[in-house]
Design a protein around this motif. Structure first.
Motif, PDB file in Angstrom:
ATOM      1  N   GLY A 173       7.757  53.796  28.058  1.00 51.91           N
ATOM      2  CA  GLY A 173       9.047  54.140  28.639  1.00 51.91           C
ATOM      3  C   GLY A 173       9.524  53.189  29.719  1.00 51.91           C
ATOM      4  N   GLU A 174       8.761  52.152  30.006  1.00 52.53           N
ATOM      5  CA  GLU A 174       9.116  51.199  31.051  1.00 52.53           C
ATOM      6  C   GLU A 174       9.947  50.065  30.470  1.00 52.53           C
ATOM      7  OE1 GLU A 174       6.487  49.666  34.756  1.00 52.53           O
ATOM      8  OE2 GLU A 174       5.786  48.992  32.797  1.00 52.53           O
ATOM      9  N   THR A 175      11.017  49.692  31.125  1.00 50.21           N
ATOM     10  CA  THR A 175      11.830  48.589  30.640  1.00 50.21           C
ATOM     11  C   THR A 175      11.077  47.267  30.784  1.00 50.21           C
ATOM     12  OG1 THR A 175      12.871  48.116  32.777  1.00 50.21           O
ATOM     13  CG2 THR A 175      13.921  49.791  31.384  1.00 50.21           C
ATOM     14  N   GLY A 176      11.522  46.276  30.041  1.00 48.69           N
ATOM     15  CA  GLY A 176      10.883  44.978  30.125  1.00 48.69           C
ATOM     16  C   GLY A 176      10.945  44.397  31.519  1.00 48.69           C
ATOM     17  N   ARG A 177      12.101  44.503  32.177  1.00 49.40           N
ATOM     18  CA  ARG A 177      12.244  43.949  33.526  1.00 49.40           C
ATOM     19  C   ARG A 177      11.359  44.689  34.520  1.00 49.40           C
ATOM     20  NH1 ARG A 177      13.078  39.328  35.372  1.00 49.40           N
ATOM     21  NH2 ARG A 177      14.712  39.109  33.788  1.00 49.40           N
ATOM     22  N   ALA A 178      11.308  46.042  34.393  1.00 49.24           N
ATOM     23  CA  ALA A 178      10.455  46.812  35.303  1.00 49.24           C
ATOM     24  C   ALA A 178       8.987  46.454  35.095  1.00 49.24           C
ATOM     25  CB  ALA A 178      10.673  48.308  35.084  1.00 49.24           C
ATOM     26  N   SER A 179       8.601  46.252  33.837  1.00 42.66           N
ATOM     27  CA  SER A 179       7.217  45.866  33.543  1.00 42.66           C
ATOM     28  C   SER A 179       6.891  44.519  34.168  1.00 42.66           C
ATOM     29  CB  SER A 179       6.998  45.786  32.024  1.00 42.66           C
ATOM     30  OG  SER A 179       7.113  47.038  31.423  1.00 42.66           O
ATOM     31  N   MET A 180       7.834  43.574  34.062  1.00 54.34           N
ATOM     32  CA  MET A 180       7.594  42.253  34.590  1.00 54.34           C
ATOM     33  C   MET A 180       7.500  42.275  36.118  1.00 54.34           C
ATOM     34  SD  MET A 180       9.144  38.912  32.786  1.00 54.34           S
ATOM     35  CE  MET A 180      10.813  39.443  32.981  1.00 54.34           C
ATOM     36  N   ASP A 181       8.380  43.056  36.744  1.00 51.41           N
ATOM     37  CA  ASP A 181       8.340  43.155  38.204  1.00 51.41           C
ATOM     38  C   ASP A 181       7.026  43.782  38.667  1.00 51.41           C
ATOM     39  OD1 ASP A 181      10.825  42.009  38.382  1.00 51.41           O
ATOM     40  OD2 ASP A 181      11.900  43.903  38.628  1.00 51.41           O
ATOM     41  N   ARG A 182       6.595  44.830  37.967  1.00 52.73           N
ATOM     42  CA  ARG A 182       5.339  45.496  38.335  1.00 52.73           C
ATOM     43  C   ARG A 182       4.153  44.558  38.115  1.00 52.73           C
ATOM     44  NH1 ARG A 182       1.852  47.455  35.098  1.00 52.73           N
ATOM     45  NH2 ARG A 182       3.356  47.670  33.384  1.00 52.73           N
ATOM     46  N   THR A 213       8.454  22.575  50.243  1.00 51.34           N
ATOM     47  CA  THR A 213       9.153  21.428  49.661  1.00 51.34           C
ATOM     48  C   THR A 213       9.844  21.891  48.400  1.00 51.34           C
ATOM     49  OG1 THR A 213       7.340  20.765  48.227  1.00 51.34           O
ATOM     50  CG2 THR A 213       7.321  19.888  50.455  1.00 51.34           C
ATOM     51  N   ASN A 214      10.416  20.957  47.702  1.00 52.39           N
ATOM     52  CA  ASN A 214      11.082  21.281  46.445  1.00 52.39           C
ATOM     53  C   ASN A 214      10.154  21.188  45.250  1.00 52.39           C
ATOM     54  OD1 ASN A 214      13.613  21.756  47.583  1.00 52.39           O
ATOM     55  ND2 ASN A 214      14.060  19.566  47.662  1.00 52.39           N
ATOM     56  N   PHE A 215       8.864  20.970  45.509  1.00 44.74           N
ATOM     57  CA  PHE A 215       7.921  20.857  44.393  1.00 44.74           C
ATOM     58  C   PHE A 215       7.815  22.198  43.681  1.00 44.74           C
ATOM     59  CE2 PHE A 215       3.781  21.234  42.441  1.00 44.74           C
ATOM     60  CZ  PHE A 215       3.645  20.024  41.796  1.00 44.74           C
ATOM     61  N   THR A 216       7.962  22.201  42.376  1.00 46.23           N
ATOM     62  CA  THR A 216       7.863  23.421  41.605  1.00 46.23           C
ATOM     63  C   THR A 216       6.877  23.208  40.475  1.00 46.23           C
ATOM     64  OG1 THR A 216      10.151  24.009  42.099  1.00 46.23           O
ATOM     65  CG2 THR A 216       9.120  25.110  40.218  1.00 46.23           C
ATOM     66  N   ALA A 217       5.871  24.110  40.376  1.00 46.37           N
ATOM     67  CA  ALA A 217       4.850  23.934  39.360  1.00 46.37           C
ATOM     68  C   ALA A 217       5.015  24.892  38.195  1.00 46.37           C
ATOM     69  CB  ALA A 217       3.470  24.140  39.976  1.00 46.37           C
ATOM     70  N   VAL A 218       5.890  25.904  38.360  1.00 44.81           N
ATOM     71  CA  VAL A 218       6.033  26.893  37.302  1.00 44.81           C
ATOM     72  C   VAL A 218       7.506  27.147  37.058  1.00 44.81           C
ATOM     73  CG1 VAL A 218       5.421  29.206  36.545  1.00 44.81           C
ATOM     74  CG2 VAL A 218       3.908  27.987  38.084  1.00 44.81           C
ATOM     75  N   ALA A 219       7.886  27.284  35.818  1.00 51.80           N
ATOM     76  CA  ALA A 219       9.271  27.552  35.506  1.00 51.80           C
ATOM     77  C   ALA A 219       9.661  28.954  35.959  1.00 51.80           C
ATOM     78  CB  ALA A 219       9.493  27.435  33.981  1.00 51.80           C
ATOM     79  N   GLY A 220      10.958  29.163  36.133  1.00 58.10           N
ATOM     80  CA  GLY A 220      11.442  30.498  36.420  1.00 58.10           C
ATOM     81  C   GLY A 220      11.302  31.377  35.191  1.00 58.10           C
ATOM     82  N   THR A 221      11.442  32.667  35.384  1.00 60.95           N
ATOM     83  CA  THR A 221      11.269  33.607  34.297  1.00 60.95           C
ATOM     84  C   THR A 221      12.453  33.559  33.353  1.00 60.95           C
ATOM     85  OG1 THR A 221      10.147  35.025  35.864  1.00 60.95           O
ATOM     86  CG2 THR A 221      10.814  36.019  33.776  1.00 60.95           C
ATOM     87  N   PRO A 222      12.219  33.476  32.047  1.00 60.27           N
ATOM     88  CA  PRO A 222      13.330  33.510  31.114  1.00 60.27           C
ATOM     89  C   PRO A 222      13.914  34.904  31.032  1.00 60.27           C
ATOM     90  CG  PRO A 222      11.276  33.588  29.909  1.00 60.27           C
ATOM     91  CD  PRO A 222      10.918  33.376  31.376  1.00 60.27           C
ATOM     92  N   ALA A 223      15.116  34.999  30.508  1.00 61.59           N
ATOM     93  CA  ALA A 223      15.710  36.317  30.326  1.00 61.59           C
ATOM     94  C   ALA A 223      14.799  37.168  29.482  1.00 61.59           C
ATOM     95  CB  ALA A 223      17.081  36.171  29.647  1.00 61.59           C
ATOM     96  N   ASP A 224      14.686  38.441  29.834  1.00 62.50           N
ATOM     97  CA  ASP A 224      13.759  39.323  29.150  1.00 62.50           C
ATOM     98  C   ASP A 224      14.314  39.742  27.797  1.00 62.50           C
ATOM     99  OD1 ASP A 224      11.484  40.981  28.881  1.00 62.50           O
ATOM    100  OD2 ASP A 224      12.731  42.699  29.427  1.00 62.50           O
ATOM    101  N   ASP A 225      13.517  39.520  26.779  1.00 62.78           N
ATOM    102  CA  ASP A 225      13.964  39.862  25.421  1.00 62.78           C
ATOM    103  C   ASP A 225      13.385  41.173  24.935  1.00 62.78           C
ATOM    104  OD1 ASP A 225      13.581  36.415  24.423  1.00 62.78           O
ATOM    105  OD2 ASP A 225      15.312  37.440  25.281  1.00 62.78           O
TER     106      ASP A 225
END
Length: 226
Positions: A173-182, A213-225
């Protein structure tokens, strides 16, 4: 990637003095996501060299230039667009689905290394692949008030500790976004807690200041499908 394993070991144990604990916490088979704290540009290579299993580390695409870029590609590392890279995460998921290991520095930028905040790319990978997440504490690659770009002198003592594996899944019953946040909060808590435990056991502190700094090692989260 076969040749890169000895190179990683030499970095950890010939150039620097790296103490490694918790290798028994790493699953011996199947996919694994290694999530490490981030204080120095050396964190990825040091984690790679200390791990009992080879891994593909997500690295900002700007590093894939010239000789360094050829070395990164040849050693199996994955370029990431720091503006947000769904393709990199999907490639990471494909690697995990094939039973391989992925390395991530989910704080995204070099800083204090306390893991007070992480992005949800690691949570997306964990939920969509089913791979366990192993928190990795990396200490000593930057100390005191050293600048973010400081190259530690050879012979410095590093400490890498692999924590207990964490397996995450969606609740009914948990939405994809709620699951990802948790899941993201659970990973952050596990990593932050493991870093503090490692500090206590090793006596190796984090840097004094939380530089960014502006160094980024991981991409941002894609839209939840899902």
């Amino acid at each position: 990637m076969t040749w890169s394993r000895p190179v990683g070991w030499l970095l950890d144990h010939a150039v620097y003095r790296t103490s490694v604990t918790g290798r028994d916490n790493v699953p011996t088979g199947g996919p694994v996501i290694f999530a490490g704290n981030h204080i120095s540009f050396l964190d990825g290579p040091v984690m790679f060299g200390a791990s009992p299993r080879p891994m593909h580390i997500l690295v900002k695409k700007e590093m894939f230039k010239g000789m360094l870029g050829r070395v990164l590609r040849a050693s199996g590392q994955l370029p990431v667009d720091r503006s947000g890279d769904r393709a990199a995460l999907l490639l990471g998921k494909n690697m995990l689905d094939a039973g391989r290991c992925i390395g991530i520095l989910p704080e995204g930028t070099r800083g204090s290394g306390q893991a007070t905040d992480i992005n949800n790319g690691v949570a997306w990978l964990a939920l969509n692949s089913g791979a366990p997440v192993v928190p990795v504490a990396i200490l000593g690659t930057r100390t005191g008030n050293e600048h973010l770009d400081t190259v530690p002198r050879p012979g410095r003592r590093f400490h890498v500790s692999f924590g207990n594996a964490l397996t995450l899944s969606r609740n009914p019953g948990e939405t994809g976004r709620a699951s990802m946040d948790r899941a993201g909060m659970e990973i952050r808590a596990a990593l932050a807690g493991h870093v503090q435990e490692t500090i206590q056991h090793s006596g190796q502190p984090l840097p004094h200041a939380d530089f960014r700094t502006n160094f980024t090692a991981v991409a941002g989260t894609p839209a939840d499908d899902h």
